[in-house]
Design a protein around this motif. Structure first.
Motif, PDB file in Angstrom:
ATOM      1  N   PHE A   1       0.876  -1.172   0.000  1.00 58.52           N
ATOM      2  CA  PHE A   1       0.000   0.000   0.000  1.00 58.52           C
ATOM      3  C   PHE A   1       0.914   1.222   0.000  1.00 58.52           C
TER       4      PHE A   1
ATOM      5  N   VAL B   1       3.523   0.495   2.902  1.00 56.98           N
ATOM      6  CA  VAL B   1       3.290  -0.665   3.775  1.00 56.98           C
ATOM      7  C   VAL B   1       3.333  -1.918   2.907  1.00 56.98           C
TER       8      VAL B   1
ATOM      9  N   ALA C   1       2.421  -5.140   2.986  1.00 61.20           N
ATOM     10  CA  ALA C   1       1.560  -5.952   3.861  1.00 61.20           C
ATOM     11  C   ALA C   1       1.699  -7.448   3.613  1.00 61.20           C
TER      12      ALA C   1
ATOM     13  N   GLU D   1      -2.004 -13.757  14.034  1.00 65.58           N
ATOM     14  CA  GLU D   1      -2.420 -12.641  14.891  1.00 65.58           C
ATOM     15  C   GLU D   1      -2.994 -11.502  14.063  1.00 65.58           C
TER      16      GLU D   1
ATOM     17  N   GLY E   1      -3.201  -8.277  12.098  1.00 66.20           N
ATOM     18  CA  GLY E   1      -2.197  -7.556  11.306  1.00 66.20           C
ATOM     19  C   GLY E   1      -1.261  -8.461  10.531  1.00 66.20           C
ATOM     20  N   SER E   2      -1.467  -9.791  10.602  1.00 64.61           N
ATOM     21  CA  SER E   2      -0.534 -10.691   9.904  1.00 64.61           C
ATOM     22  C   SER E   2      -0.807 -10.738   8.395  1.00 64.61           C
ATOM     23  N   GLY E   3      -1.964 -10.260   7.955  1.00 59.86           N
ATOM     24  CA  GLY E   3      -2.213 -10.181   6.510  1.00 59.86           C
ATOM     25  C   GLY E   3      -3.287 -11.117   5.995  1.00 59.86           C
ATOM     26  N   LYS E   4      -4.077 -11.694   6.894  1.00 57.85           N
ATOM     27  CA  LYS E   4      -5.103 -12.665   6.477  1.00 57.85           C
ATOM     28  C   LYS E   4      -6.167 -11.996   5.591  1.00 57.85           C
ATOM     29  N   SER E   5      -6.672 -10.848   6.046  1.00 56.84           N
ATOM     30  CA  SER E   5      -7.748 -10.194   5.283  1.00 56.84           C
ATOM     31  C   SER E   5      -7.241  -9.650   3.951  1.00 56.84           C
ATOM     32  N   VAL E   6      -6.045  -9.068   3.960  1.00 58.07           N
ATOM     33  CA  VAL E   6      -5.509  -8.519   2.695  1.00 58.07           C
ATOM     34  C   VAL E   6      -5.326  -9.656   1.686  1.00 58.07           C
TER      35      VAL E   6
ATOM     36  N   GLU F   1     -13.482 -14.783   9.556  1.00 57.19           N
ATOM     37  CA  GLU F   1     -13.899 -14.815  10.970  1.00 57.19           C
ATOM     38  C   GLU F   1     -15.424 -14.886  11.113  1.00 57.19           C
TER      39      GLU F   1
ATOM     40  N   MET G   1       5.462  -3.166   9.107  1.00 56.60           N
ATOM     41  CA  MET G   1       5.435  -3.650   7.722  1.00 56.60           C
ATOM     42  C   MET G   1       5.916  -2.592   6.718  1.00 56.60           C
TER      43      MET G   1
END
Ligand SMILES: Nc1ncnc2c1ncn2[C@@H]1O[C@H](COP(=O)(O)OP(=O)(O)OP(=O)(O)O)[C@@H](O)[C@H]1O
Length: 334
Positions: A15, A22, A24, A43, A45-50, A180, A278
């Motif tokens: 980004f 960033v 990511a 955890e 911020g680890s990048g799952k959603s991105v 989630e 990041m």
């Protein structure tokens, strides 16, 4: 045709901004086989959603995306919006954490599911209505015809999440991305939704990328797991192998955060330290600063991908097992 419904290879997402870029997602590689549930865990911020947004082609023009993402055999990166919409409508669907915000409070839930179907498929309203009733039956909503006419505020959280699953499934996707989806629900309802997803996978030959921060949910639901840290998958493999013999210290640390029966939140251990910034380049292993097994090499060299068991891989200098064959080929050593 490939038996992988999702294949992500060397994905990098940045980004850009005037102050700092960033980075990511860093060389993230994972896949979901047909008919399986892959848990993507890590955890905040680890990048799952991105990663999941990239798989749906939803990151928009503000993100720089490089690498390969194939959804049911079709490349996603650099596709036009029209092509992406076609893939999203027919091949892949998504369900989110909070069904209360995902549905419009002013329309009956049945109509919202019907509109989603009519937006991507050409059929009569009567046919669409029949399919929605069937989808409501599939997700075990009692009295589908009554449920059809309910407004979101007239349903419980668990019922609304069933409506969201019906909305995702009514278009008969091959891949479901679930971000989630049980986190906002209480434990009993969470267990019911997990059972329902397992049943749907078996009945409809569906594949699921299930995003969670909870290894307990992974153990209950998933066939394989990919553990994500600082924008990359650091360990992956069958759930039984990874949870019985974790080979990356981050996986072991994450396992200690799962509450045992009778344990309260206050007894839980958290992983000391912070995820890396990041926007700063990472030299060596991204987990080195927090790792209990750290050695000198971890601060200097990025760990190679090691084959720990037949289908279990780990990016750790201390993992036992040979360097994976594809790493050796990519490094020009074969
Ligand atoms: N639009 C954006 N612009 C800049 N940075 C972003 C953007 N979206 C995500 N990020 C950053 O990308 C990294 C990964 O975020 P992501 O939301 O994928 O994490 P996550 O593992 O899904 O976390 P959570 O479990 O909290 O949802 C984070 O450092 C986040 O701040």
């Amino acid at each position: 045709m490939s038996d992988k419904v999702l294949e992500i290879r060397n994905l990098n997402v940045t980004f850009p901004s005037l102050e700092r870029n960033v980075h990511a997602i860093r060389n993230c590689t994972l896949h979901v086989n047909r008919g399986e549930i892959l848990g993507l865990v890590g955890e905040s911020g680890s990048g799952k959603s991105v990663t999941s947004m990239a798989a749906l082609g939803l990151l928009g023009s503000s993100a720089r995306v490089k690498g390969n993402i194939r959804v049911v055999g079709r490349e996603i990166i650099d596709r036009s919006e029209a092509e992406l919409q076609e893939i999203r409508g027919r091949k892949v669907a998504m369900i989110f954490q909070n069904p209360f915000t995902a549905l419009n409070p002013f329309f009956q839930v049945g109509r919202q599911v019907m509109d989603a179907l009519l937006n991507s498929h050409f059929m009569s309203k009567e046919e669409a209505r029949k399919r929605v009733f069937q989808a409501f039956k599939d997700v075990r909503l009692p009295d589908p015809e009554i449920a059809f006419n309910r407004y979101p505020h007239q349903m419980s959280g668990g019922q609304l999440q069933r409506v969201m699953i019906a909305m995702a499934l009514v278009c008969e996707p091959e891949l479901l991305i679930a971000d989630e989806p049980t986190t906002a629900l209480d434990v009993t309802v969470q267990a019911q939704i997990i059972l329902l997803l397992r049943e749907l996978v078996a009945k409809k030959n569906l594949s699921i990328l299930f995003i969670t921060h909870d290894l307990g949910v992974v153990a209950a639901l998933c066939d394989r797991v990919a553990v994500m840290y600082a924008g990359m998958v650091v360990e992956s493999g069958p759930v039984v192998d990874v949870l019985a013999t974790p080979s990356h210290p981050y996986t072991s640390a994450l396992m200690k955060t799962v509450p045992a029966l009778g344990q309260t939140k206050d007894d839980l251990s958290y992983i000391p330290g912070q995820v890396p910034d990041m926007s700063v380049p990472i030299i060596g292993c991204a987990f080195a600063e927090r790792c209990t097994k750290v050695s000198e090499v971890c601060h200097k060299q990025a760990p190679p991908r090691r084959a720990v068991l037949t289908d279990q891989f780990s990016f750790c200098h201390n993992a036992s097992g040979p360097v994976a064959l594809d790493e050796i080929v990519a490094g020009g050593r074969l």
